[in-house]
Design a protein around this motif. Structure first.
Motif, short mmCIF file in Angstrom:
data_model
loop_
_atom_site.label_atom_id
_atom_site.label_comp_id
_atom_site.label_asym_id
_atom_site.label_seq_id
_atom_site.Cartn_x
_atom_site.Cartn_y
_atom_site.Cartn_z
N ALA A 175 28.00 39.53 37.77
CA ALA A 175 28.38 40.66 36.93
C ALA A 175 29.24 41.68 37.68
O ALA A 175 29.68 42.67 37.09
CB ALA A 175 27.13 41.36 36.39
N ARG A 176 29.48 41.42 38.98
CA ARG A 176 30.27 42.37 39.76
C ARG A 176 31.30 41.64 40.63
O ARG A 176 31.32 41.76 41.85
CB ARG A 176 29.36 43.23 40.64
CG ARG A 176 28.54 44.25 39.88
CD ARG A 176 27.78 45.17 40.84
NE ARG A 176 26.79 44.43 41.62
CZ ARG A 176 26.24 44.90 42.75
NH1 ARG A 176 26.62 46.08 43.23
NH2 ARG A 176 25.32 44.18 43.38
N VAL A 177 32.18 40.92 39.95
CA VAL A 177 33.28 40.25 40.65
C VAL A 177 34.56 41.04 40.39
O VAL A 177 34.89 41.35 39.25
CB VAL A 177 33.46 38.80 40.17
CG1 VAL A 177 34.65 38.15 40.87
CG2 VAL A 177 32.19 38.00 40.44
N ILE A 178 35.26 41.38 41.47
CA ILE A 178 36.45 42.20 41.38
C ILE A 178 37.64 41.42 41.94
O ILE A 178 37.51 40.71 42.94
CB ILE A 178 36.28 43.50 42.21
CG1 ILE A 178 35.06 44.28 41.74
CG2 ILE A 178 37.52 44.37 42.18
CD1 ILE A 178 33.93 44.30 42.73
N VAL A 179 38.79 41.52 41.28
CA VAL A 179 40.02 40.98 41.85
C VAL A 179 40.81 42.14 42.42
O VAL A 179 40.87 43.22 41.84
CB VAL A 179 40.86 40.20 40.81
CG1 VAL A 179 40.14 38.92 40.41
CG2 VAL A 179 41.17 41.04 39.59
N CYS A 180 41.43 41.90 43.58
CA CYS A 180 42.08 42.99 44.31
C CYS A 180 43.30 42.45 45.05
O CYS A 180 43.27 41.34 45.58
CB CYS A 180 41.10 43.62 45.30
SG CYS A 180 41.79 44.86 46.41
N GLY A 181 44.36 43.25 45.09
CA GLY A 181 45.53 42.84 45.85
C GLY A 181 46.49 43.98 46.05
O GLY A 181 46.44 44.99 45.35
N ASP A 182 47.35 43.83 47.03
CA ASP A 182 48.40 44.82 47.26
C ASP A 182 49.77 44.17 47.09
O ASP A 182 49.95 42.99 47.35
CB ASP A 182 48.28 45.44 48.66
CG ASP A 182 48.65 44.46 49.77
OD1 ASP A 182 48.19 43.30 49.73
OD2 ASP A 182 49.42 44.85 50.66
N SER A 183 50.73 44.94 46.58
CA SER A 183 52.10 44.48 46.38
C SER A 183 52.10 43.24 45.47
O SER A 183 51.56 43.27 44.37
CB SER A 183 52.76 44.20 47.72
OG SER A 183 54.14 44.02 47.58
#
Length: 395
Positions: free
Chosen positions: A173-181
């Protein structure tokens, strides 16, 4: 035998540079600003590209990967492969009282720079500060691999992780996608694509750090104001754009004049791309609205791939954007892509999606990569990591 289109003996010449660069790399940074050094690397890479020794991206990645990996005693790091996709798994060493958040991280670099190694320190810090499991996904890059390889590699790695969360002690229930540029672009696109996937855990949030979110309009205030600001200047931005989408650089002047898209396309997306949607305070450093020239049909035929939402997720349909998870958006004032973040923030908020926004007044594109580099550390990078960690802990 040919390697990347060049004779093998030429590549050997590149390899013989290894000892020289290992001995000179640290010295090169002493007494210089990061932007100046990066520009030096790019210029030398372009020279080697002209001499057919190696491509500019290969050279710059080679130099970046000379940086030693720092050990973080509070983080356990594992090198894995999901099929053919290389990934790095970061887990807090301290025992957990329950399931932890899971962060899928996609590194930036425009498809030509960056690697799992160069983002190692960032992922370690993110893991430690947020007490989360971090999966950094590697992907194939330019010049050998073009659109849509980055996206497909990241999708494969992400889906494998989502289907095996229990193995890594991650709360579904707490999966995050993250990225820069460009990594932020990947996070945005995958978030949009996973909206209707009932066979996968729902993405809880998206973290977008100075992301590239559209490839249509290059006349925005931030493009005008920051075209010569490192680490992402005008020339490098177009080098990445043309290389990844396999578009001829000869169309750059046409694109800058807005003549690569028909009038009806500009009108259709005006409500999302127009500088009218950018607050006036972001135009104070100078902005001159430009009239677009008539359509160049040949340019349109070659560049219309930018209208695909996987290349310009900012223009995705309302029906998709309105169902996205909450977002944490980080923008930087001295960034050629700053306005992409501002426009996407407005789109999300207009459609009822909750947004946490952090704007770094002293930030520039790529500043996050200095977070673990003592010789040209910028405090802004730590503030970005702290803001992201605080957001994750609040989910």
């Amino acid at each position: 035998m040919l390697i990347n289109g060049h004779p093998k003996k030429s590549v050997c010449g590149f390899e013989r540079l290894s000892n020289f660069w290992k001995s000179r790399h640290t010295m090169c940074f002493q007494g210089h600003g990061e932007g100046r050094v990066e520009k030096c690397y790019e210029m030398m890479g372009l020279i080697f590209e002209k001499l057919r020794i190696c491509s500019m991206p290969q050279f710059v990645r080679f130099v970046h990967d000379l940086l030693p990996l720092k050990k973080h005693p509070d983080v356990v790091v594992k090198d894995l492969r999901f099929g053919t996709i290389p990934v790095k798994l970061y887990q807090p060493k301290a025992p957990a009282s329950g399931l932890r958040p899971g962060i899928v991280f996609y590194h930036g670099g425009g498809g030509i720079l960056g690697s799992l190694k160069t983002y190692h320190g960032i992922c370690c810090n993110l893991c430690k500060k947020s007490d989360a499991v971090v999966l950094a996904v590697g992907y194939r890059m330019l010049p050998k691999h073009r659109f849509p390889v980055i996206l497909t590699d990241c999708m494969v790695g992400t889906m494998h992780f989502l289907k095996s969360l229990d193995t890594y002690g991650v709360d579904p229930a707490r999966v995050i996608v993250c990225g820069d540029s460009v990594g932020g672009s990947v996070a945005t696109v995958l978030c949009q694509k996973f909206v209707d996937r009932s066979d996968l855990p729902k993405i809880r949030a998206q973290i977008l750090i100075y992301s590239a979110l559209q490839g249509l309009n290059f006349q925005s205030p931030s493009h005008q104001q920051n075209k010569n600001i490192p680490l992402l200047n005008h020339n490098l931005a177009f080098y990445c754009w043309c290389g990844y989408l396999d578009i001829s650089p000869s169309w750059i002047s046409t694109v800058l004049k807005g003549a690569h898209l028909p009038a009806e396309v500009w009108e259709k997306y005006r409500k999302w791309l127009s500088a009218e949607n950018i607050p006036d305070k972001f135009k104070k450093r100078g902005y001159l609205p430009m009239s677009r020239e008539p359509l160049n049909e040949a340019a349109y035929l070659e560049t219309k791939i930018t209208l695909d939402v996987v290349n310009s997720p900012l223009i995705a349909d309302d029906e998709v954007v309105s169902r996205l998870p909450e977002a944490c958006i980080v923008s930087c004032e001295y960034d050629i892509l700053r306005d992409d973040s501002l426009l996407y923030k407005k789109r999300l908020e207009d459609l009822g999606v909750r947004v946490t926004w952090h704007h770094m007044e002293d930030g520039f594109h790529g500043v996050l990569t200095t977070a673990d580099m003592s010789f040209f550390y910028f405090p802004c990078s730590s503030r970005i990591l702290d803001a992201v960690a605080h957001f994750i802990k609040g989910l």
